[in-house]
Design a protein around this motif. Structure first.
Motif, PDB file in Angstrom:
ATOM      1  N   ASN A  67       0.845  -1.188   0.000  1.00  0.00           N
ATOM      2  CA  ASN A  67       0.000   0.000   0.000  1.00  0.00           C
ATOM      3  C   ASN A  67       0.883   1.242   0.000  1.00  0.00           C
ATOM      4  OD1 ASN A  67      -1.847  -2.013   0.414  1.00  0.00           O
ATOM      5  ND2 ASN A  67      -2.600  -1.253   2.337  1.00  0.00           N
ATOM      6  N   ASP A  68       0.486   2.214  -0.802  1.00  0.00           N
ATOM      7  CA  ASP A  68       1.197   3.483  -0.844  1.00  0.00           C
ATOM      8  C   ASP A  68       0.238   4.584  -0.411  1.00  0.00           C
ATOM      9  OD1 ASP A  68       3.810   2.731  -1.975  1.00  0.00           O
ATOM     10  OD2 ASP A  68       2.632   2.136  -3.722  1.00  0.00           O
ATOM     11  N   ILE A  69       0.729   5.497   0.417  1.00  0.00           N
ATOM     12  CA  ILE A  69      -0.052   6.655   0.838  1.00  0.00           C
ATOM     13  C   ILE A  69       0.370   7.833  -0.039  1.00  0.00           C
ATOM     14  CG2 ILE A  69      -0.635   8.223   2.730  1.00  0.00           C
ATOM     15  CD1 ILE A  69      -1.542   5.358   3.259  1.00  0.00           C
ATOM     16  N   GLU A  96      -4.867   6.154   0.042  1.00  0.00           N
ATOM     17  CA  GLU A  96      -4.045   4.952  -0.036  1.00  0.00           C
ATOM     18  C   GLU A  96      -4.321   4.243  -1.364  1.00  0.00           C
ATOM     19  OE1 GLU A  96      -4.207   0.649   2.160  1.00  0.00           O
ATOM     20  OE2 GLU A  96      -4.496   2.430   3.408  1.00  0.00           O
ATOM     21  N   VAL A  97      -3.269   3.775  -2.005  1.00  0.00           N
ATOM     22  CA  VAL A  97      -3.398   3.041  -3.267  1.00  0.00           C
ATOM     23  C   VAL A  97      -2.766   1.669  -3.101  1.00  0.00           C
ATOM     24  CG1 VAL A  97      -2.784   2.989  -5.717  1.00  0.00           C
ATOM     25  CG2 VAL A  97      -3.251   5.162  -4.608  1.00  0.00           C
ATOM     26  N   ARG A  98      -3.448   0.670  -3.631  1.00  0.00           N
ATOM     27  CA  ARG A  98      -2.906  -0.686  -3.643  1.00  0.00           C
ATOM     28  C   ARG A  98      -3.482  -1.438  -4.836  1.00  0.00           C
ATOM     29  NH1 ARG A  98      -7.043  -3.937  -2.338  1.00  0.00           N
ATOM     30  NH2 ARG A  98      -8.486  -3.369  -0.678  1.00  0.00           N
ATOM     31  N   ARG A  99      -2.925  -2.603  -5.095  1.00  0.00           N
ATOM     32  CA  ARG A  99      -3.455  -3.458  -6.153  1.00  0.00           C
ATOM     33  C   ARG A  99      -4.840  -3.958  -5.736  1.00  0.00           C
ATOM     34  NH1 ARG A  99       0.407  -5.922  -9.648  1.00  0.00           N
ATOM     35  NH2 ARG A  99      -1.451  -6.721 -10.686  1.00  0.00           N
ATOM     36  N   ARG A 141      -7.934  -6.542  -5.275  1.00  0.00           N
ATOM     37  CA  ARG A 141      -8.002  -7.937  -4.855  1.00  0.00           C
ATOM     38  C   ARG A 141      -9.434  -8.440  -5.052  1.00  0.00           C
ATOM     39  NH1 ARG A 141      -4.557  -6.003   0.060  1.00  0.00           N
ATOM     40  NH2 ARG A 141      -6.548  -5.531   1.030  1.00  0.00           N
ATOM     41  N   ASP A 199     -12.386  -7.002  -3.196  1.00  0.00           N
ATOM     42  CA  ASP A 199     -12.778  -5.623  -3.495  1.00  0.00           C
ATOM     43  C   ASP A 199     -13.996  -5.535  -4.423  1.00  0.00           C
ATOM     44  OD1 ASP A 199     -10.643  -4.503  -2.022  1.00  0.00           O
ATOM     45  OD2 ASP A 199      -9.294  -4.704  -3.753  1.00  0.00           O
ATOM     46  N   PHE A 212      -5.688  -1.153  -9.853  1.00  0.00           N
ATOM     47  CA  PHE A 212      -5.440  -0.460  -8.600  1.00  0.00           C
ATOM     48  C   PHE A 212      -6.737   0.085  -8.026  1.00  0.00           C
ATOM     49  CE2 PHE A 212      -1.746  -0.103 -11.286  1.00  0.00           C
ATOM     50  CZ  PHE A 212      -0.692  -0.399 -10.445  1.00  0.00           C
ATOM     51  N   ALA A 218      -8.037   2.947  -4.897  1.00  0.00           N
ATOM     52  CA  ALA A 218      -7.599   4.041  -4.020  1.00  0.00           C
ATOM     53  C   ALA A 218      -8.686   4.288  -2.983  1.00  0.00           C
ATOM     54  CB  ALA A 218      -7.340   5.305  -4.841  1.00  0.00           C
ATOM     55  N   THR A 249      -8.816   8.019   3.705  1.00  0.00           N
ATOM     56  CA  THR A 249      -8.380   7.574   5.030  1.00  0.00           C
ATOM     57  C   THR A 249      -9.512   6.973   5.854  1.00  0.00           C
ATOM     58  OG1 THR A 249      -8.671   9.823   5.858  1.00  0.00           O
ATOM     59  CG2 THR A 249      -6.455   9.201   5.142  1.00  0.00           C
TER      60      THR A 249
END
Length: 171
Positions: free
Chosen positions: A2-4, A14-17, A19, A22, A68, A70, A73
Motif C-alpha cells: 500500500n502506498d499513501i 491509499e493506493v494498492r493493487r 483484490r 474488493d 489499482f 484508491a 483515510t
C-alpha cells in the motif's frame, strides 16, 4: 503493498493493487460515478458496470494487467485505475475513474503520477490513454504531466495521449 499519496490540496489516500474481495466495494463505487465519467472510462454508453468487468478489475491473472484501487483515510473507495501493457511490455494503456464527490482534490493527478512510476519500474517505455475529446479535465491533467496528444485516426471524437517514460523522457 500500500502506498499513501497526498495531493496538492492536502488530501491523503491509499493506493494498492485490487483484490478479489474488493468486488463489492467496486460495484458500490461505480454507483457514485457520473454517467459521463462512466462513458469516458469505458468509451461507450455504460449504465451499470457488469459483474464480468468487476471480476476483470479485481481478479486479473494476466501479467500484463495491473488494477489499482484508491481509498480515502476513512476507508471509502474513491478511485480505480488500470494499467494494461502490450505483450512486449513496452507500452501501457492507463484508465482512471474517480468517484464524483472526490473529484477536484488532485486524486487523478497523483494517481496518474503513481501509475507512471509503477510503469517505469516495470520497464515500460511509454504510457498512453485513449480519451474522449470531451473529457477536457483528464486531457488537461495529462497535458500538464507531459503527455502528447494526437487525434485517433479512426475516430475524430477520440484523442490518444502518450508520455515517454524513464531515460527516454528525460532527454
Amino acid at each position: 503493498m500500500n502506498d499513501i499519496l497526498t495531493t496538492h490540496t492536502g488530501f491523503r489516500f491509499e493506493v494498492r493493487r485490487a483484490r478479489p474481495e474488493d468486488e463489492a466495494k467496486l460495484a458500490e463505487f461505480f454507483t457514485h460515478v457520473t454517467a459521463e465519467d462512466l462513458r469516458f472510462r469505458f468509451l461507450g454508453a455504460v449504465k451499470e458496470v457488469s459483474h464480468e468487468r468487476l471480476v476483470a478489475m479485481t481478479r486479473s491473472d494476466d501479467a500484463h494487467t495491473h488494477n489499482f484501487v484508491a481509498f480515502s483515510t476513512d476507508g471509502m473507495l474513491i478511485a480505480v485505475a488500470t494499467l494494461a501493457s502490450d505483450r512486449a511490455d513496452r507500452t501501457g494503456e492507463v484508465a482512471i475513474c474517480i468517484r464524483a464527490d472526490r473529484k477536484h482534490l488532485g486524486v487523478g493527478w497523483e494517481l496518474l503520477a503513481h501509475i507512471s512510476k509503477y510503469a517505469e519500474k516495470l520497464g515500460l517505455e511509454a504510457i498512453e490513454a485513449i480519451e474522449s475529446r470531451e473529457n477536457r479535465a483528464a486531457i488537461e491533467v495529462e497535458r500538464d504531466m507531459g503527455f502528447t496528444l494526437t487525434t485517433d485516426p479512426d475516430d475524430a471524437t477520440l484523442v490518444q495521449v502518450r508520455r515517454e517514460l524513464g531515460a527516454r523522457s528525460a532527454g
